[in-house]
Scaffold this motif. Structure first.
Motif, PDB file in Angstrom:
ATOM      1  N   THR A   1      49.181  39.247  42.268  1.00 23.89           N
ATOM      2  CA  THR A   1      49.588  39.596  43.633  1.00 23.89           C
ATOM      3  C   THR A   1      50.494  40.820  43.660  1.00 23.89           C
ATOM      4  OG1 THR A   1      51.375  37.949  43.456  1.00 23.89           O
ATOM      5  CG2 THR A   1      49.324  37.266  44.523  1.00 23.89           C
ATOM      6  N   ARG A   2      51.201  41.088  42.569  1.00 22.67           N
ATOM      7  CA  ARG A   2      52.053  42.285  42.512  1.00 22.67           C
ATOM      8  C   ARG A   2      51.234  43.547  42.256  1.00 22.67           C
ATOM      9  NH1 ARG A   2      54.883  40.991  38.443  1.00 22.67           N
ATOM     10  NH2 ARG A   2      53.979  42.373  36.884  1.00 22.67           N
ATOM     11  N   VAL A   3      50.205  43.436  41.435  1.00 25.54           N
ATOM     12  CA  VAL A   3      49.446  44.615  41.014  1.00 25.54           C
ATOM     13  C   VAL A   3      48.329  44.971  42.004  1.00 25.54           C
ATOM     14  CG1 VAL A   3      47.894  45.515  39.214  1.00 25.54           C
ATOM     15  CG2 VAL A   3      49.967  44.261  38.579  1.00 25.54           C
ATOM     16  N   ILE A   4      47.640  43.966  42.535  1.00 27.72           N
ATOM     17  CA  ILE A   4      46.488  44.212  43.407  1.00 27.72           C
ATOM     18  C   ILE A   4      46.949  44.387  44.856  1.00 27.72           C
ATOM     19  CG2 ILE A   4      44.267  43.319  44.221  1.00 27.72           C
ATOM     20  CD1 ILE A   4      44.300  44.047  41.278  1.00 27.72           C
ATOM     21  N   PRO A   5      46.584  45.501  45.513  1.00 26.66           N
ATOM     22  CA  PRO A   5      46.962  45.695  46.919  1.00 26.66           C
ATOM     23  C   PRO A   5      46.399  44.593  47.799  1.00 26.66           C
ATOM     24  CG  PRO A   5      46.126  47.737  45.963  1.00 26.66           C
ATOM     25  CD  PRO A   5      45.835  46.645  44.980  1.00 26.66           C
ATOM     26  N   GLU A   6      47.110  44.300  48.873  1.00 28.70           N
ATOM     27  CA  GLU A   6      46.682  43.255  49.798  1.00 28.70           C
ATOM     28  C   GLU A   6      45.306  43.584  50.371  1.00 28.70           C
ATOM     29  OE1 GLU A   6      48.254  40.906  53.813  1.00 28.70           O
ATOM     30  OE2 GLU A   6      49.474  42.479  52.871  1.00 28.70           O
ATOM     31  N   GLY A   7      44.424  42.596  50.379  1.00 26.70           N
ATOM     32  CA  GLY A   7      43.082  42.779  50.905  1.00 26.70           C
ATOM     33  C   GLY A   7      42.059  43.171  49.863  1.00 26.70           C
ATOM     34  N   LYS A   8      42.519  43.557  48.662  1.00 24.43           N
ATOM     35  CA  LYS A   8      41.595  43.936  47.596  1.00 24.43           C
ATOM     36  C   LYS A   8      41.206  42.711  46.770  1.00 24.43           C
ATOM     37  CE  LYS A   8      41.589  48.352  48.511  1.00 24.43           C
ATOM     38  NZ  LYS A   8      40.368  49.045  48.987  1.00 24.43           N
ATOM     39  N   THR A   9      40.053  42.796  46.115  1.00 23.78           N
ATOM     40  CA  THR A   9      39.561  41.679  45.318  1.00 23.78           C
ATOM     41  C   THR A   9      40.418  41.467  44.078  1.00 23.78           C
ATOM     42  OG1 THR A   9      37.318  42.103  46.081  1.00 23.78           O
ATOM     43  CG2 THR A   9      37.566  40.769  44.102  1.00 23.78           C
ATOM     44  N   MET A  10      40.839  40.234  43.858  1.00 26.85           N
ATOM     45  CA  MET A  10      41.741  39.911  42.753  1.00 26.85           C
ATOM     46  C   MET A  10      41.025  39.383  41.518  1.00 26.85           C
ATOM     47  SD  MET A  10      44.725  37.956  44.905  1.00 26.85           S
ATOM     48  CE  MET A  10      45.578  38.727  46.276  1.00 26.85           C
ATOM     49  N   CYS A  11      39.740  39.074  41.655  1.00 29.46           N
ATOM     50  CA  CYS A  11      39.043  38.325  40.604  1.00 29.46           C
ATOM     51  C   CYS A  11      39.057  39.012  39.244  1.00 29.46           C
ATOM     52  CB  CYS A  11      37.599  38.074  41.036  1.00 29.46           C
ATOM     53  SG  CYS A  11      37.449  36.788  42.293  1.00 29.46           S
ATOM     54  N   SER A  12      38.867  40.322  39.217  1.00 28.42           N
ATOM     55  CA  SER A  12      38.734  41.017  37.944  1.00 28.42           C
ATOM     56  C   SER A  12      40.001  40.887  37.104  1.00 28.42           C
ATOM     57  CB  SER A  12      38.405  42.497  38.186  1.00 28.42           C
ATOM     58  OG  SER A  12      38.296  43.183  36.959  1.00 28.42           O
ATOM     59  N   LEU A  13      41.148  41.220  37.689  1.00 26.78           N
ATOM     60  CA  LEU A  13      42.406  41.118  36.947  1.00 26.78           C
ATOM     61  C   LEU A  13      42.734  39.671  36.630  1.00 26.78           C
ATOM     62  CD1 LEU A  13      44.966  42.308  35.759  1.00 26.78           C
ATOM     63  CD2 LEU A  13      45.989  42.289  38.048  1.00 26.78           C
ATOM     64  N   CYS A  14      42.547  38.791  37.602  1.00 25.93           N
ATOM     65  CA  CYS A  14      42.828  37.372  37.381  1.00 25.93           C
ATOM     66  C   CYS A  14      42.001  36.835  36.218  1.00 25.93           C
ATOM     67  CB  CYS A  14      42.530  36.586  38.658  1.00 25.93           C
ATOM     68  SG  CYS A  14      42.825  34.809  38.527  1.00 25.93           S
ATOM     69  N   SER A  15      40.731  37.227  36.166  1.00 30.25           N
ATOM     70  CA  SER A  15      39.851  36.763  35.100  1.00 30.25           C
ATOM     71  C   SER A  15      40.314  37.268  33.738  1.00 30.25           C
ATOM     72  CB  SER A  15      38.422  37.231  35.379  1.00 30.25           C
ATOM     73  OG  SER A  15      37.555  36.848  34.341  1.00 30.25           O
ATOM     74  N   ARG A  16      40.730  38.539  33.668  1.00 34.36           N
ATOM     75  CA  ARG A  16      41.184  39.100  32.383  1.00 34.36           C
ATOM     76  C   ARG A  16      42.433  38.391  31.885  1.00 34.36           C
ATOM     77  NH1 ARG A  16      40.053  44.083  34.870  1.00 34.36           N
ATOM     78  NH2 ARG A  16      42.278  44.584  35.057  1.00 34.36           N
TER      79      ARG A  16
END
Length: 295
Positions: free
Chosen positions: A118-133
């Motif tokens: 939530t700190r790295v990914i801008p609001e409204g952008k897909t979080m799945c890629s970073l979360c998965s890594r």
């Protein structure tokens, strides 16, 4: 005896439901067992780490593997591992209570990846890629530290097909999600025993078994995910032509490099050349260079 008296009795609804559940469970065990055999997923002496997210897929994976373990031709251990990503409102008691009830060996990894994402990914952008890594890194580290020989993930047949189209449409490459793979660093063997199982069957099985499903509120609620677009497309195809997803899944296991266009997989340059004659390189063709021809 009247014609009506000669008809077989219709079993009560509850009995029919139990019969259907039994058939579904048998089908899932058969499909998972076949995938394990086809791809050599589990060997004698393996320590299998089953990654348990709290979703229907990983619950089904753990449940079926525990059933197969009792009659398997090889001896292997199972440990269920969950990564608690510290999402607000995450019901921390659900998985430990469920796993203690099963009597299965388990471990909960606690790592606050939620705050990082939530700190790295801008609001409204897909979080799945970073979360998965981040999730993969935490699970791989735990597997290495504790000597697990196989990491089992809950991806099913529909996931494999959807990943193929995601890579095709959004990354311009023909690749997918293999049932078995070696991690990039060569330290981990990842297996997907549900590779032959339909998502619809998993949904029905999870409902019948009453698994305590934990929804993913971090990324599951995002409406603009590319995977959701592909899933809607595949569902429309399946409604229009039932069996299409199964046909595509079988095609992923019947690759013919000479019928595609990748020169790294097939030697097109050597195909049909006469007398081993050398061909001008690409620069000569693109640059329009001339060369002396024998007269």
């Amino acid at each position: 005896m009247s014609p009506l008296q000669s008809l077989p009795a219709i079993p009560p609804r509850a009995d029919r439901q139990l019969h259907e559940q039994h058939k579904l469970g048998k089908r899932l065990r058969h499909q998972v067992g076949r995938a394990i055999a086809d791809f050599g997923m589990i060997e004698d002496g393996d320590k299998v780490m089953v990654c348990l997210s709290g979703g229907k897929d990983s619950y089904t994976l753990l449940d079926v593997l525990l059933q197969l373990q009792k009659k398997a031709p090889v001896d292997f251990s199972i440990t269920a591992v969950n990564l608690d990503q510290k999402q607000p409102g995450f019901p921390e008691h659900v998985l430990p209570d469920y796993l203690r009830g099963l009597g299965v060996d388990f471990h909960i990894i606690e790592q606050d990846t939620y705050s990082v994402v939530t700190r790295v990914i801008p609001e409204g952008k897909t979080m799945c890629s970073l979360c998965s890594r981040l999730r993969r890194g935490a699970l791989y580290t735990y597997a290495e530290q504790h000597g697990f020989t196989k990491i089992a993930l809950g991806h099913h047949r529909d996931d494999l097909v959807a990943t193929f189209f995601l890579n095709l449409f959004f990354h311009a490459k023909l690749s997918g999600m293999p049932p078995k793979l070696l991690s990039d660093d060569g330290k981990h063997v990842v297996i997907r025993p549900l590779a032959y199982v339909r998502e619809a069957d998993i949904e029905a099985y999870a409902q019948a078994k009453g698994f305590p499903i934990i929804p993913c509120n971090l990324c599951g609620s995002q409406d603009n995910l590319q995977r959701k677009q592909v899933k809607r497309m595949l569902q429309a195809w399946e409604q229009e032509s039932p069996g299409r997803i199964e046909t595509i899944a079988r095609a992923l296991g019947d690759i013919r490099p000479s019928q595609l266009s990748d020169p790294k997989l097939f030697d097109f340059l050597a195909l049909g050349t006469r007398d081993g004659s050398a061909l001008p390189d690409a620069h000569a063709w693109l640059g329009g260079e001339t060369h002396d021809r024998a007269t």
